[in-house]
Design a protein around this motif. Structure first.
Motif, PDB file in Angstrom:
ATOM      1  N   SER A  27       0.829  -1.209   0.000  1.00  0.00           N
ATOM      2  CA  SER A  27       0.000   0.000   0.000  1.00  0.00           C
ATOM      3  C   SER A  27       0.861   1.255   0.000  1.00  0.00           C
ATOM      4  O   SER A  27       1.765   1.387   0.826  1.00  0.00           O
ATOM      5  N   PRO A  28       0.604   2.185  -0.928  1.00  0.00           N
ATOM      6  CA  PRO A  28       1.384   3.439  -0.958  1.00  0.00           C
ATOM      7  C   PRO A  28       1.219   4.247   0.322  1.00  0.00           C
ATOM      8  O   PRO A  28       2.054   5.099   0.634  1.00  0.00           O
ATOM      9  N   ASN A  29       0.150   3.974   1.058  1.00  0.00           N
ATOM     10  CA  ASN A  29      -0.124   4.724   2.285  1.00  0.00           C
ATOM     11  C   ASN A  29       0.430   4.053   3.536  1.00  0.00           C
ATOM     12  O   ASN A  29       0.136   4.474   4.647  1.00  0.00           O
ATOM     13  N   HIS A  30       1.222   3.024   3.345  1.00  0.00           N
ATOM     14  CA  HIS A  30       1.784   2.328   4.505  1.00  0.00           C
ATOM     15  C   HIS A  30       2.703   3.274   5.285  1.00  0.00           C
ATOM     16  O   HIS A  30       3.451   4.065   4.698  1.00  0.00           O
ATOM     17  N   ALA A  31       2.650   3.164   6.588  1.00  0.00           N
ATOM     18  CA  ALA A  31       3.396   4.097   7.455  1.00  0.00           C
ATOM     19  C   ALA A  31       4.905   3.898   7.371  1.00  0.00           C
ATOM     20  O   ALA A  31       5.679   4.808   7.711  1.00  0.00           O
ATOM     21  N   GLU A  32       5.364   2.742   6.944  1.00  0.00           N
ATOM     22  CA  GLU A  32       6.805   2.470   6.872  1.00  0.00           C
ATOM     23  C   GLU A  32       7.486   3.405   5.877  1.00  0.00           C
ATOM     24  O   GLU A  32       6.886   3.811   4.878  1.00  0.00           O
ATOM     25  N   ARG A  33       8.723   3.763   6.178  1.00  0.00           N
ATOM     26  CA  ARG A  33       9.453   4.657   5.268  1.00  0.00           C
ATOM     27  C   ARG A  33       9.655   3.976   3.920  1.00  0.00           C
ATOM     28  O   ARG A  33       9.643   2.756   3.808  1.00  0.00           O
ATOM     29  N   LEU A  73      -4.147 -25.162   1.142  1.00  0.00           N
ATOM     30  CA  LEU A  73      -4.953 -25.039   2.356  1.00  0.00           C
ATOM     31  C   LEU A  73      -4.644 -23.751   3.114  1.00  0.00           C
ATOM     32  O   LEU A  73      -5.547 -23.065   3.596  1.00  0.00           O
ATOM     33  N   GLU A  74      -3.362 -23.402   3.181  1.00  0.00           N
ATOM     34  CA  GLU A  74      -2.987 -22.189   3.911  1.00  0.00           C
ATOM     35  C   GLU A  74      -3.399 -20.933   3.145  1.00  0.00           C
ATOM     36  O   GLU A  74      -3.802 -19.934   3.741  1.00  0.00           O
ATOM     37  N   PHE A  75      -3.302 -20.997   1.811  1.00  0.00           N
ATOM     38  CA  PHE A  75      -3.615 -19.822   0.995  1.00  0.00           C
ATOM     39  C   PHE A  75      -5.073 -19.406   1.149  1.00  0.00           C
ATOM     40  O   PHE A  75      -5.394 -18.217   1.188  1.00  0.00           O
ATOM     41  N   TYR A  76      -5.964 -20.393   1.218  1.00  0.00           N
ATOM     42  CA  TYR A  76      -7.385 -20.065   1.292  1.00  0.00           C
ATOM     43  C   TYR A  76      -7.876 -19.856   2.720  1.00  0.00           C
ATOM     44  O   TYR A  76      -9.073 -19.842   2.973  1.00  0.00           O
ATOM     45  N   LYS A  77      -6.920 -19.674   3.619  1.00  0.00           N
ATOM     46  CA  LYS A  77      -7.254 -19.301   4.989  1.00  0.00           C
ATOM     47  C   LYS A  77      -7.014 -17.802   5.184  1.00  0.00           C
ATOM     48  O   LYS A  77      -6.223 -17.196   4.483  1.00  0.00           O
ATOM     49  N   GLU A  78      -7.721 -17.204   6.080  1.00  0.00           N
ATOM     50  CA  GLU A  78      -7.492 -15.813   6.499  1.00  0.00           C
ATOM     51  C   GLU A  78      -7.547 -14.802   5.346  1.00  0.00           C
ATOM     52  O   GLU A  78      -6.873 -13.774   5.364  1.00  0.00           O
ATOM     53  N   ASP A  79      -8.315 -15.125   4.316  1.00  0.00           N
ATOM     54  CA  ASP A  79      -8.566 -14.184   3.217  1.00  0.00           C
ATOM     55  C   ASP A  79      -7.321 -13.722   2.472  1.00  0.00           C
ATOM     56  O   ASP A  79      -7.248 -12.596   1.972  1.00  0.00           O
ATOM     57  N   THR A  80      -6.329 -14.594   2.374  1.00  0.00           N
ATOM     58  CA  THR A  80      -5.113 -14.247   1.631  1.00  0.00           C
ATOM     59  C   THR A  80      -5.438 -13.865   0.195  1.00  0.00           C
ATOM     60  O   THR A  80      -4.875 -12.913  -0.366  1.00  0.00           O
ATOM     61  N   PHE A  81      -6.358 -14.605  -0.413  1.00  0.00           N
ATOM     62  CA  PHE A  81      -6.749 -14.353  -1.799  1.00  0.00           C
ATOM     63  C   PHE A  81      -7.271 -12.927  -1.964  1.00  0.00           C
ATOM     64  O   PHE A  81      -6.862 -12.188  -2.864  1.00  0.00           O
ATOM     65  N   ARG A  82      -8.159 -12.518  -1.073  1.00  0.00           N
ATOM     66  CA  ARG A  82      -8.764 -11.189  -1.159  1.00  0.00           C
ATOM     67  C   ARG A  82      -7.707 -10.085  -1.036  1.00  0.00           C
ATOM     68  O   ARG A  82      -7.702  -9.118  -1.802  1.00  0.00           O
ATOM     69  N   VAL A  83      -6.799 -10.232  -0.081  1.00  0.00           N
ATOM     70  CA  VAL A  83      -5.778  -9.207   0.145  1.00  0.00           C
ATOM     71  C   VAL A  83      -4.801  -9.154  -1.021  1.00  0.00           C
ATOM     72  O   VAL A  83      -4.358  -8.076  -1.438  1.00  0.00           O
ATOM     73  N   LEU A  84      -4.485 -10.319  -1.579  1.00  0.00           N
ATOM     74  CA  LEU A  84      -3.577 -10.365  -2.727  1.00  0.00           C
ATOM     75  C   LEU A  84      -4.193  -9.669  -3.935  1.00  0.00           C
ATOM     76  O   LEU A  84      -3.516  -8.914  -4.648  1.00  0.00           O
ATOM     77  N   ILE A  85      -5.494  -9.901  -4.163  1.00  0.00           N
ATOM     78  CA  ILE A  85      -6.198  -9.235  -5.265  1.00  0.00           C
ATOM     79  C   ILE A  85      -6.165  -7.716  -5.085  1.00  0.00           C
ATOM     80  O   ILE A  85      -5.911  -6.957  -6.032  1.00  0.00           O
ATOM     81  N   ALA A  86      -6.411  -7.270  -3.870  1.00  0.00           N
ATOM     82  CA  ALA A  86      -6.425  -5.832  -3.583  1.00  0.00           C
ATOM     83  C   ALA A  86      -5.047  -5.210  -3.766  1.00  0.00           C
ATOM     84  O   ALA A  86      -4.940  -4.008  -4.055  1.00  0.00           O
ATOM     85  N   SER A  87      -4.002  -6.008  -3.636  1.00  0.00           N
ATOM     86  CA  SER A  87      -2.632  -5.495  -3.729  1.00  0.00           C
ATOM     87  C   SER A  87      -2.098  -5.468  -5.158  1.00  0.00           C
ATOM     88  O   SER A  87      -1.070  -4.839  -5.430  1.00  0.00           O
ATOM     89  N   LEU A  88      -2.784  -6.132  -6.088  1.00  0.00           N
ATOM     90  CA  LEU A  88      -2.286  -6.236  -7.464  1.00  0.00           C
ATOM     91  C   LEU A  88      -1.937  -4.893  -8.107  1.00  0.00           C
ATOM     92  O   LEU A  88      -0.904  -4.774  -8.781  1.00  0.00           O
ATOM     93  N   PRO A  89      -2.785  -3.852  -7.960  1.00  0.00           N
ATOM     94  CA  PRO A  89      -2.460  -2.574  -8.617  1.00  0.00           C
ATOM     95  C   PRO A  89      -1.135  -1.968  -8.147  1.00  0.00           C
ATOM     96  O   PRO A  89      -0.558  -1.137  -8.864  1.00  0.00           O
TER      97      PRO A  89
END
Length: 349
Positions: A27-33, A73-89
């Motif tokens: 995310s461009p808005n991440h607080a990290e430098r 099994l691990e990938f489809y836990k904790e909404d990894t798919f959703r977050v990865l899709i949101a990060s694509l741009p």
């Protein structure tokens, strides 16, 4: 000595867990430098590549079922798919391409006979609403479109899109001036309308009027590629046995036949040939409405003359047989009811 301190490779589960840790840094808005953020994104690229190697194998190893199952099994836990899709741009094109390969493989993985991806989509169907708008972005269309088509492999996803207003947006995407957007949307549209036959047949029956009104606009598009793809897909749909009732309804329309007759005289031979495969259904219909019969009779001499000169570059027995049947059927037709003049716009020149 240097080899003694080499880090131990991460397990498939650890790879996905580390991916989840790194994704927020995209995310461009991440607080990290900025410098630290770039380091994390670089690390993320390596993790995606490692996941791809687990799933597809590499130069020195083949993929193992156990590793693929654990990663899936691990990938489809904790909404990894959703977050990865949101990060694509926020990822570079190369990494986005690697992501699409990883997701494509994961969509096909089965665990003890279960399709984990299908189960995930059934519970998280709204994730498709995150993918579909990306098909309208020239920079992201190829990635989002590829992932969307992999999702459509699962009936639950295809049914969701067909029953939503999103299906209507494809008519706009297909005619977009951007080649990347239009070509990718065409591929997805074709997948939606051909893969899950019972779902498609139900959709076409319920939405016949508006769908074919929109679809006919593609057939009359000034763009050659749009016309060619539309008439080819139409033939695929109508000639599929699961769509028989839709086909019968389609070939009882004079307006539909007018469009096909005009496509028969298109300046491009490829379109003429594809149009013929649909047009032949009109004279072949044993329950032709009187208006269809009268238009065919009014155009009889021009149609027969056209088909006498209509040939393929390479000999094709089936094509010649179909053409002969069409000519025979038209030649034996008789006017029904009030004589009809040549249908406006459908006279073959």
């Amino acid at each position: 000595m240097k080899g003694l301190f080499k880090s131990k490779p991460r397990t498939p589960v650890e790879l996905v867990q580390h991916l989840r840790h790194l994704l927020p840094y995209t995310s461009p808005n991440h607080a990290e430098r900025k410098t630290k953020r770039q380091e994390k994104i670089c690390e993320l690229r390596k993790v995606i590549l490692e996941m791809r190697t687990v799933l597809y194998g590499g130069d020195t190893r083949e993929p193992t079922e156990e590793a693929c199952v654990k990663l899936t099994l691990e990938f489809y836990k904790e909404d990894t798919f959703r977050v990865l899709i949101a990060s694509l741009p926020n990822l570079d094109p190369g990494t986005r391409q690697d992501v699409t390969h990883v997701i494509s493989n994961l969509q096909r993985q089965r665990v003890n006979g279960r399709c984990i991806a299908s189960e995930y989509l059934e519970s998280n169907i709204d994730i498709l609403a995150k993918l579909l708008p990306g098909c309208d972005d020239s920079e992201l269309a190829l990635s989002y479109g590829a992932i969307l088509r992999d999702c459509i492999r699962h009936q639950v996803a295809a049914k969701y899109i067909l029953e939503s207003d999103y299906i209507k947006t494809f008519f706009r995407y297909i005619q977009d001036p951007s080649y990347d957007i239009s070509s990718d949307a065409t591929d997805t549209f074709r997948e939606l309308l051909t893969r899950h036959k019972s779902t498609v047949a139900e959709f076409l029956s319920k939405n016949y009027d508006w769908f074919f009104k929109e679809y006919n606009s593609l057939m009359e598009s000034p763009n050659y590629i749009t016309r060619r793809n539309a008439v080819k897909l139409l033939g695929t749909m109508l000639l599929d046995r699961s769509n028989t009732s839709v086909m019968v309804r389609y070939v009882c329309s004079v307006e539909n036949m007018r469009i096909l007759m005009n496509l028969l005289r298109d300046s491009h031979k490829s379109i003429q040939v594809e149009a013929f495969h649909v047009f032949k259904l009109f004279p072949a219909n044993k329950k032709k409405p009187p208006e269809i019969v009268n238009v065919l009779v009014a155009n009889r001499s021009k149609l027969i003359r056209f088909f006498s000169d209509f040939n393929l570059e390479k000999a094709d027995e089936q094509f010649e047989s179909d053409k002969a049947e069409v000519v025979k059927e038209i030649a034996t037709l008789e006017l029904k009811g009030q004589p009809s003049s040549t249908l406006n716009g459908s006279s073959l020149l």
